[in-house]
Design an enzyme around this catalytic site. Structure first.
Site, PDB file in Angstrom:
ATOM      1  N   GLY A 241      35.361  36.321  43.327  1.00  0.00           N
ATOM      2  CA  GLY A 241      34.335  36.817  42.428  1.00  0.00           C
ATOM      3  C   GLY A 241      33.936  38.251  42.696  1.00  0.00           C
TER       4      GLY A 241
ATOM      5  N   HIS B 271      34.848  34.728  38.536  1.00  0.00           N
ATOM      6  CA  HIS B 271      33.622  35.108  37.850  1.00  0.00           C
ATOM      7  C   HIS B 271      33.178  36.523  38.201  1.00  0.00           C
ATOM      8  CE1 HIS B 271      32.546  33.302  41.732  1.00  0.00           C
ATOM      9  NE2 HIS B 271      31.555  34.181  41.751  1.00  0.00           N
ATOM     10  N   ASP B 272      32.702  37.224  37.176  1.00  0.00           N
ATOM     11  CA  ASP B 272      32.081  38.538  37.307  1.00  0.00           C
ATOM     12  C   ASP B 272      33.047  39.632  37.744  1.00  0.00           C
ATOM     13  OD1 ASP B 272      29.262  37.721  36.710  1.00  0.00           O
ATOM     14  OD2 ASP B 272      29.529  36.547  38.535  1.00  0.00           O
TER      15      ASP B 272
END
Length: 267
Positions: A136, A118-119
């Protein structure tokens, strides 16, 4: 060409000449650009925005829910640029409220079994090797290469044109134009082969080498090295990019080989 055995949610937006093979699954709130190929058993989840002429291989899972306990079902995206290839069983998680999206640029290659969490932000023309595992919020800049079996710590930044050797544990930022190797990861010279392939002149490569002698070979701390670089070396785009990257690094940059094993030998 959409095969009848593929599942495509009626709210997905698929360009007319996209190829979707049997048993692929495309969920709602997905957009796929012209000329993209989605192989059998690939899964594209909500929030995916896939560009033109991409290739999604069997078993790949794109825009899955983040593996982050703080995620609370907020609306986030996964953005993949044109001409990017996602190979077999690679996984890409969508963003969280920290950045709201996970991004992969155009003309990238994400090899089999890689994970982009994520991200993360992956720039353009990047290569992510087989089974690379990215936690992440990792930021990989344009033209960077991360070789197979490497693991990248959360919030690490990898500079443009950097090369990370296979099976590396990347706990610190990797500055632009460098090669990273050994355990613990440390400076292994500049990525001269990659730079020549991308049109950098011998004069530019020599300049970059001179800059990194201040950072890694003179026994200086980062603040003193950057001060002398700006004082003694002429300004250039490459100099400024290196200086800004090191100065703004939050995790700190990888070590000198002198700090790791007392040897200045470069690969």
């Amino acid at each position: 060409m959409i095969q009848p055995l593929a599942y495509i949610h009626p709210e997905a937006k698929i360009a007319r000449n996209v190829v979707v093979e049997p048993f692929a699954m495309i969920h709602k709130d997905v957009e796929i650009g012209e000329g993209t190929w989605v192989a059998s058993h690939a899964v594209i989840n909500e929030g995916a925005r896939i560009g033109k002429n991409c290739r999604i291989y069997p078993g790949a899972v794109i825009s899955s829910i983040p593996q982050d306990l703080k995620y609370n079902d907020e609306y986030t995206l996964t953005l993949i640029g044109d001409n990017t290839t996602i190979r077999e069983y690679a996984t890409v998680s969508r963003g969280t409220s920290e950045h709201w999206k996970t991004e992969i640029g155009h003309d990238c290659l994400v090899m089999a079994y890689a994970h982009i969490a994520h991200d993360c932000r992956v720039g353009n023309h990047c290569i992510i090797g087989n089974n690379v595992q990215m936690a992440g919020h990792v930021h990989v800049n344009d033209w960077a290469i991360i070789s197979a079996m490497s693991a990248v710590h959360q919030f690490v930044k990898i500079g443009p044109h950097a090369f990370v050797s296979g099976a590396s544990l990347v706990r610190k930022d990797v500055p632009p134009f460098t090669k990273a190797a050994r355990e613990p990861i440390s400076y292994a010279g500049i990525n001269s082969v990659g730079l020549r392939r991308r049109g950098y002149s011998n004069e530019q490569i020599t300049e970059i080498q001179n800059i990194y002698r201040y950072v890694y070979m003179k026994g200086l701390n980062n603040a003193d090295a950057l001060h002398l670089i700006e004082l003694e070396l002429p300004p250039s785009d490459e100099r400024d990019e290196i200086v800004n990257f090191i100065r703004t690094s939050e995790r700190g940059i990888m070590k000198s080989p002198l700090q790791v094993n007392g040897s200045a030998e470069m690969e």
